[in-house]
Scaffold this motif. Structure first.
Motif, short mmCIF file in Angstrom:
data_model
loop_
_atom_site.label_atom_id
_atom_site.label_comp_id
_atom_site.label_asym_id
_atom_site.label_seq_id
_atom_site.Cartn_x
_atom_site.Cartn_y
_atom_site.Cartn_z
N TYR A 166 36.27 45.67 45.02
CA TYR A 166 36.24 46.55 43.85
C TYR A 166 36.52 45.39 42.66
O TYR A 166 36.53 45.98 41.62
CB TYR A 166 37.06 47.52 44.05
N GLY A 226 47.83 38.35 38.44
CA GLY A 226 46.97 37.78 39.12
C GLY A 226 45.63 38.27 39.19
O GLY A 226 45.55 39.47 38.56
N THR A 275 46.56 35.99 42.53
CA THR A 275 47.79 36.10 43.67
C THR A 275 48.88 35.37 43.32
O THR A 275 48.82 34.07 44.04
CB THR A 275 46.97 35.90 44.82
N ALA A 323 52.25 40.31 44.43
CA ALA A 323 52.43 39.65 45.50
C ALA A 323 51.43 40.42 46.47
O ALA A 323 51.22 41.77 46.39
CB ALA A 323 53.76 39.73 46.35
N GLY A 374 50.35 44.57 46.01
CA GLY A 374 49.36 45.33 45.88
C GLY A 374 48.93 45.75 47.38
O GLY A 374 48.71 44.81 48.33
N GLN A 393 47.32 48.96 47.98
CA GLN A 393 46.12 49.73 47.75
C GLN A 393 45.89 50.78 48.72
O GLN A 393 45.40 51.96 48.27
CB GLN A 393 44.69 48.77 47.97
N ARG A 440 40.40 43.77 52.09
CA ARG A 440 41.66 43.34 51.80
C ARG A 440 42.03 42.21 53.07
O ARG A 440 41.41 42.52 54.29
CB ARG A 440 42.93 44.26 51.84
N ASP A 461 51.20 48.77 44.27
CA ASP A 461 50.00 49.29 43.82
C ASP A 461 49.10 50.14 44.53
O ASP A 461 49.15 49.60 45.89
CB ASP A 461 49.08 48.23 43.28
N LEU A 462 48.58 51.36 44.45
CA LEU A 462 47.69 52.07 45.27
C LEU A 462 46.59 52.34 44.50
O LEU A 462 46.42 52.41 43.16
CB LEU A 462 48.42 53.35 45.75
N ILE A 463 45.35 52.52 45.29
CA ILE A 463 44.05 53.07 44.57
C ILE A 463 43.79 54.17 45.46
O ILE A 463 43.63 54.35 46.47
CB ILE A 463 42.98 51.89 44.62
N GLY A 518 42.78 55.29 39.93
CA GLY A 518 41.52 55.87 40.52
C GLY A 518 40.53 54.72 40.66
O GLY A 518 40.46 53.90 39.55
N THR A 569 37.67 52.38 40.04
CA THR A 569 36.60 52.40 38.96
C THR A 569 35.45 51.31 39.55
O THR A 569 36.05 50.34 40.40
CB THR A 569 36.89 51.78 37.80
N GLU A 599 33.17 48.58 39.11
CA GLU A 599 32.94 47.47 38.15
C GLU A 599 31.76 46.67 38.33
O GLU A 599 31.34 46.41 39.54
CB GLU A 599 34.08 46.58 38.10
C1 LIG Z 1 44.15 42.43 39.85
S1 LIG Z 1 45.21 43.08 40.76
C2 LIG Z 1 46.35 41.80 41.12
C3 LIG Z 1 47.21 42.08 42.35
C4 LIG Z 1 47.07 41.65 43.54
N1 LIG Z 1 46.19 40.45 43.63
C5 LIG Z 1 46.52 42.57 44.63
O1 LIG Z 1 45.40 42.45 45.10
O2 LIG Z 1 47.44 43.01 45.29
C6 LIG Z 1 46.09 44.54 40.01
C7 LIG Z 1 45.79 46.02 40.37
O3 LIG Z 1 44.60 46.35 39.85
C8 LIG Z 1 44.06 47.33 40.59
N2 LIG Z 1 42.67 47.47 40.63
C9 LIG Z 1 41.80 46.06 40.39
N3 LIG Z 1 40.86 46.59 40.35
C10 LIG Z 1 40.34 47.95 40.50
C11 LIG Z 1 39.53 48.85 40.37
N4 LIG Z 1 38.33 48.61 40.28
N5 LIG Z 1 39.76 50.18 40.48
C12 LIG Z 1 41.16 50.52 40.62
N6 LIG Z 1 42.11 49.92 40.53
C13 LIG Z 1 41.85 48.64 40.54
C14 LIG Z 1 44.67 47.34 42.15
O4 LIG Z 1 45.48 48.35 42.39
C15 LIG Z 1 45.19 46.04 41.99
O5 LIG Z 1 46.48 45.87 42.77
#
Ligand SMILES: C[S@@+](CC[C@H](N)C(=O)[O-])C[C@H]1O[C@@H](n2cnc3c(N)ncnc32)[C@H](O)[C@@H]1O
Ligand code: SF4
Length: 375
Positions: A17, A59, A61, A93, A117, A119, A131, A156-158, A188, A190, A192
């Protein structure tokens, strides 16, 4: 007050994603760190000696770096900038990097906050989005961090991942809230353009979550986290008292920040600049004293748009007094005129000269914000 953001653009594998600028190219880590130290030196006057209240390693990471590699960056930051004694210092992390041994080694560094992170806690979800950890590893990572002495942990959660149901999301929230953490960022999903997930949707390979269920999941999220004492201090961010992310809050309060590393953005109150999104081009440019960023001076309308966009997403809301003072009576009147229908339909509260989204307003926040933008 100012912040420093340090972008570590490496991943061990790409999640389906994500469209953040990162590469699977660990061979460049040492030379990139040298170049980032050089950037910290070249731009040491960017923040005009303002005390640094927050440092954020994002990041990609950051947890891919070793303690020694972090130390090189910290040495440069502390030598070149005035870091406040009580600065918030965060790193992002990935769970599978967080062994107890690694975390204990980091305790001698100035980190005092960690954002993990995760998710999802469902192994099927995690596999589908590529993941590189399991649910068990995610739980262990949080426990290891706590055992190593970290007491300010965010995850972080999605929500709205392919095939996810509101019932399944509820279970995710229960798992998250059983971990004794201080902060949650929940986004939520998205889609991309250009990501693997985007293609899967185009090919009809996944079942997407419809708007009605996305809204339901957001309301479940609000209910669950608030029941456990978390404050929804921004649309996607939830904190126990005293644990708001100071770094993110400073973006929302329009404070200046320096962004270091490929693709990092910076803001100095009058302009934005963004570094080249390529590890090799960035290293080459820094080492040959060539331009490594682009810059845009912000107009009054740009600054008004930024202010409205970020402040209306926060629980503190959009302060009309500040808007009038910073941007003048005309833009203040424009904002009030365009938001009036949402106030009338109770999607926005207007109280004590502050505008705040109601839970119904949050669900259509993008629509409201578009109406308020000035082009
Ligand atoms: C760029 S990441 C960096 C964190 C770390 N690399 C990881 O993956 O856990 C930051 C956060 O953005 C969120 N994220 C990135 N792309 C996303 C998407 N398309 N939709 C929703 N959340 C997103 C995720 O929850 C992610 O942990
Ligand atoms: S979500 Fe994190 S680990 Fe996954 S690709 Fe993006 S930056 Fe890398």
């Amino acid at each position: 007050m100012a912040g420093i953001y340090i972008h570590i653009p490496f991943c061990k594998q790409r999640c389906t994603y994500c469209d953040f600028y990162t590469e699977v190219a660990p061979q460049f880590i040492p030379s990139l760190i040298d170049s980032m130290v050089k950037e910290l030196y070249i731009r040491k006057d960017y923040l005009q000696n303002a005390p640094i209240n927050t440092i954020y390693f994002g990041g990609g990471t950051p947890s891919i770096l070793s303690k020694e590699q972090f130390s090189i960056i910290f040495k440069a930051v502390y030598n070149l900038y005035t870091v406040a004694d009580d600065a918030e210092i965060t790193f992002e992390a990935n769970p599978d990097d967080l062994t107890l041994e690694f975390l204990e080694s980091l305790r001698s560094l100035p980190f005092n906050r960690m954002s993990i992170g995760i998710q999802s806690f469902d192994d099927k979800d995690l596999k589908r989005i590529n993941r590189r950890h399991t649910s068990k590893q995610a739980i262990e990572a949080v426990k290891n961090a706590q055992q190593a002495g970290f007491s300010n942990i965010s995850i972080d959660l999605i929500y709205g991942l392919p095939f996810q149901t509101p019932e399944a999301w509820e279970k995710q929230l229960d798992s998250a809230l059983s971990l004794n953490i201080q902060h949650i960022s929940a986004y939520g999903l998205t889609y991309e353009e250009g990501t693997a997930l985007w293609k899967q949707r185009e090919n009809g390979e996944i079942e997407t979550v419809d708007d009605q269920n996305m809204n339901k999941m957001y309301l479940q999220l609000l209910d669950k986290v608030q029941e456990k004492g978390f404050e929804a201090y921004e649309i996607s961010n939830f904190a126990l008292q005293g644990y708001r992310s100071r770094h993110n809050s400073s973006y929302w309060k329009q404070e200046p920040y320096l962004g270091v590393g490929p693709s990092a953005h910076s803001y100095d109150l009058t302009s934005r600049q963004w570094n080249i999104s390529s590890i090799t081009d960035y290293i080459k440019a820094i080492n040959s004293d060539a331009a490594f960023f682009e810059r845009e001076v912000l107009t009054l309308n740009d600054r008004y748009n930024d202010f409205v966009m970020v402040s209306l997403r926060t629980a503190d809301g959009l302060d009309m007094k500040t808007l009038r003072k910073e941007f003048g009576p005309e833009l203040a009147a424009y904002c009030l005129k365009n938001i009036k229908t949402f106030i009338d339909s109770e999607q926005v509260y207007y109280f004590e000269d502050k505008l705040r989204l109601t839970p119904e307003g949050i669900q259509i926040s993008n629509l409201i914000l578009i109406q308020l933008m000035k082009v």
